[in-house]
Write an enzyme that holds these catalytic residues in place. Structure first.
Site, mmCIF file in Angstrom:
data_model
loop_
_atom_site.group_PDB
_atom_site.id
_atom_site.type_symbol
_atom_site.label_atom_id
_atom_site.label_comp_id
_atom_site.label_asym_id
_atom_site.label_seq_id
_atom_site.Cartn_x
_atom_site.Cartn_y
_atom_site.Cartn_z
ATOM 1 C CB ALA A 103 50.800 56.410 -3.203
ATOM 2 C CB ALA A 104 51.558 58.733 1.749
ATOM 3 C CE1 TYR A 163 51.598 61.385 6.488
ATOM 4 C CE2 TYR A 163 52.095 63.351 7.765
ATOM 5 C CZ TYR A 163 51.913 62.732 6.550
ATOM 6 O OH TYR A 163 52.056 63.462 5.390
HETATM 7 N N1 LIG Z 1 48.377 67.848 1.908
HETATM 8 C C1 LIG Z 1 49.405 68.296 2.640
HETATM 9 O O1 LIG Z 1 49.356 69.380 3.236
HETATM 10 C C2 LIG Z 1 50.678 67.484 2.754
HETATM 11 C C3 LIG Z 1 51.701 67.970 3.560
HETATM 12 C C4 LIG Z 1 52.878 67.230 3.655
HETATM 13 C C5 LIG Z 1 53.026 66.067 2.944
HETATM 14 N N2 LIG Z 1 52.011 65.609 2.175
HETATM 15 C C6 LIG Z 1 52.226 64.366 1.438
HETATM 16 O O2 LIG Z 1 51.881 64.560 0.065
HETATM 17 C C7 LIG Z 1 51.441 63.321 -0.508
HETATM 18 C C8 LIG Z 1 50.090 63.504 -1.163
HETATM 19 O O3 LIG Z 1 49.148 63.883 -0.156
HETATM 20 P P1 LIG Z 1 47.687 64.430 -0.489
HETATM 21 O O4 LIG Z 1 47.428 65.528 0.461
HETATM 22 O O5 LIG Z 1 47.556 64.665 -1.949
HETATM 23 O O6 LIG Z 1 46.797 63.190 -0.015
HETATM 24 P P2 LIG Z 1 45.692 62.333 -0.795
HETATM 25 O O7 LIG Z 1 45.110 61.387 0.215
HETATM 26 O O8 LIG Z 1 44.753 63.218 -1.529
HETATM 27 O O9 LIG Z 1 46.546 61.519 -1.855
HETATM 28 C C9 LIG Z 1 47.161 60.283 -1.578
HETATM 29 C C10 LIG Z 1 46.875 59.352 -2.747
HETATM 30 O O10 LIG Z 1 47.546 58.120 -2.510
HETATM 31 C C11 LIG Z 1 46.654 57.045 -2.772
HETATM 32 N N3 LIG Z 1 47.067 55.920 -1.942
HETATM 33 C C12 LIG Z 1 47.041 55.842 -0.597
HETATM 34 N N4 LIG Z 1 47.505 54.649 -0.193
HETATM 35 C C13 LIG Z 1 47.850 53.975 -1.324
HETATM 36 C C14 LIG Z 1 48.396 52.686 -1.558
HETATM 37 N N5 LIG Z 1 48.672 51.846 -0.555
HETATM 38 N N6 LIG Z 1 48.631 52.307 -2.837
HETATM 39 C C15 LIG Z 1 48.337 53.147 -3.878
HETATM 40 N N7 LIG Z 1 47.815 54.360 -3.701
HETATM 41 C C16 LIG Z 1 47.582 54.778 -2.439
HETATM 42 C C17 LIG Z 1 45.279 57.589 -2.422
HETATM 43 O O11 LIG Z 1 44.222 56.876 -3.034
HETATM 44 C C18 LIG Z 1 45.388 59.026 -2.900
HETATM 45 O O12 LIG Z 1 45.003 59.130 -4.250
HETATM 46 C C19 LIG Z 1 51.455 62.309 0.643
HETATM 47 O O13 LIG Z 1 52.680 61.618 0.636
HETATM 48 C C20 LIG Z 1 51.384 63.192 1.878
HETATM 49 O O14 LIG Z 1 51.924 62.543 3.011
HETATM 50 C C21 LIG Z 1 50.832 66.283 2.054
#
Ligand SMILES: NC(=O)c1ccc[n+]([C@@H]2O[C@H](COP(=O)([O-])OP(=O)(O)OC[C@H]3O[C@@H](n4cnc5c(N)ncnc54)[C@H](O)[C@@H]3O)[C@@H](O)[C@H]2O)c1
Length: 319
Positions: A85-86, A152
């Site tokens: 989650a983020a 971020y």
């Molecule tokens: N997608 C990428 O290329 C990428 C690259 C580097 C890092 N990341 C990291 O991977 C992780 C997942 O990213 P993603 O791409 O699946 O994004 P995403 O937005 O699809 O998933 C994030 C999830 O966290 C939940 N969320 C957000 N804030 C919240 C809170 N305060 N309490 C509870 N739930 C909460 C959202 O509802 C969502 O389901 C994150 O930490 C992101 O920073 C992603």
């Protein structure tokens, strides 16, 4: 009071995935369920979708900043916590740095404290390639960190420090993954690495693609199932602690992506080139040597296979 299903087999663990309704988290949950674990998803559905959560996972709609999280952990007793989650949007972090900090740091601390309280065996979470800032080194290796150009990136870099200190001061076994640009089914447009999901939607809708700059900028694209596999290989692995890139160590330009999209989709779409966006990094490629050395992770999905599967998903789910 929450009552959890607690079916124990010998190799079954109780595992909590925060953000398990999101893009990467939901794929991770699918795999953990396939492996036979009891999975609890905590997600506030701010960007995630309830329908992405596997039907065999338990789900609580909750914010990771909620102080009641600790009582959930006391009851569920997770051995492993994956904190996906983020607040994931670079642009949103610039518009609202307070919210980004609140979720990505205070939310993280709330989860880490709950982990300490119930003596979680291992805590794993993603950092990001954004922590490298505009370092002009290729490939980027884990001992480097740059000057993030977004809040971020800064909260991810700070999160890495929190994990280190929780490990050193409190003995919590923490692992932090610097994911490269992840792509695949269920990805939204807003987060990191979104270029592939944005292009997919536009292609499916028969609209032109927009490229910022000359299209020769390169990124390290990794398919979501490979990212999940890295998490699974690191889970419960004593060799694995600290920071790891999760990447392919291959740079692909946006122009090359477009060429591959033309072949895979068979579609004849227009491409507009617009001015480069301020702060965009020219090249990003992350070394994958440390993850291979410590827990035998090597990404196995070819870019063409990953793009094909992603396009099929977007076609099937286009409304
Ligand atoms: N997608 C990428 O290329 C990428 C690259 C580097 C890092 N990341 C990291 O991977 C992780 C997942 O990213 P993603 O791409 O699946 O994004 P995403 O937005 O699809 O998933 C994030 C999830 O966290 C939940 N969320 C957000 N804030 C919240 C809170 N305060 N309490 C509870 N739930 C909460 C959202 O509802 C969502 O389901 C994150 O930490 C992101 O920073 C992603």
């Amino acid at each position: 009071m929450q009552v959890f299903r607690n079916i124990r087999r010998e190799d079954t663990m109780n595992i909590c995935v925060t953000g398990g309704a999101g893009f990467i988290g939901s794929h991770l949950v699918d795999r953990l369920i396939e492996l036979g674990h009891n999975v609890l998803v905590i997600d506030n559905l701010s960007t995630g979708m309830r329908s992405f959560v596997h039907e065999s996972a338990q789900f609580i709609e909750m914010d990771v900043r909620d102080p009641k999280l600790v009582s959930i952990f006391e009851e569920f007793k997770p051995s492993i916590v994956f904190h996906e989650a983020a607040q994931t949007m670079v642009q949103s972090s610039m518009e609202n740095p307070g919210y980004d900090c609140d979720v990505n740091l205070l939310g993280l601390i709330n989860v880490l404290d709950a982990c300490r309280k119930v003596k979680v065996e291992q805590f794993l979470m993603p950092s990001s390639a954004a922590v490298y800032g505009d370092l002009a080194v290729l490939p980027l290796t884990e001992e480097l960190s740059g000057m993030p150009s977004s809040f971020y990136g800064l909260t991810k870099l700070t999160a890495e420090g929190y994990l280190r200190i929780y490990r050193e001061a409190f003995g919590l076994n923490t692992v932090c993954f610097r994911y490269a640009n992840v792509y695949g089914p269920r990805q939204g447009d807003g987060g990191e690495g979104g270029v592939i999901s944005i292009f997919n939607r536009l292609i499916v809708e028969g609209k032109p693609l927009t490229v910022y700059g000359d299209g020769e900028q390169t990124r390290d694209f990794i398919y979501v199932e490979d990212v999940v596999e890295a998490n699974i290989k690191a889970m419960g692995n004593n060799n694995c602690t600290g920071i790891y890139n999760v990447s392919t160590n291959t740079g692909t330009s946006v122009n090359e992506l477009i060429t591959r999209f033309r072949t895979i989709s068979g579609a004849d779409f227009m491409v507009h080139y617009e001015a480069e966006r301020i702060g965009d990094i020219k090249h990003s490629r992350l070394s994958n040597a440390k993850a291979e050395r410590d827990f035998g992770f090597v990404a196995s999905t070819t870019l063409d296979d990953g793009l094909q599967k992603t396009l099929e998903y977007f076609k099937a789910h286009h409304k």
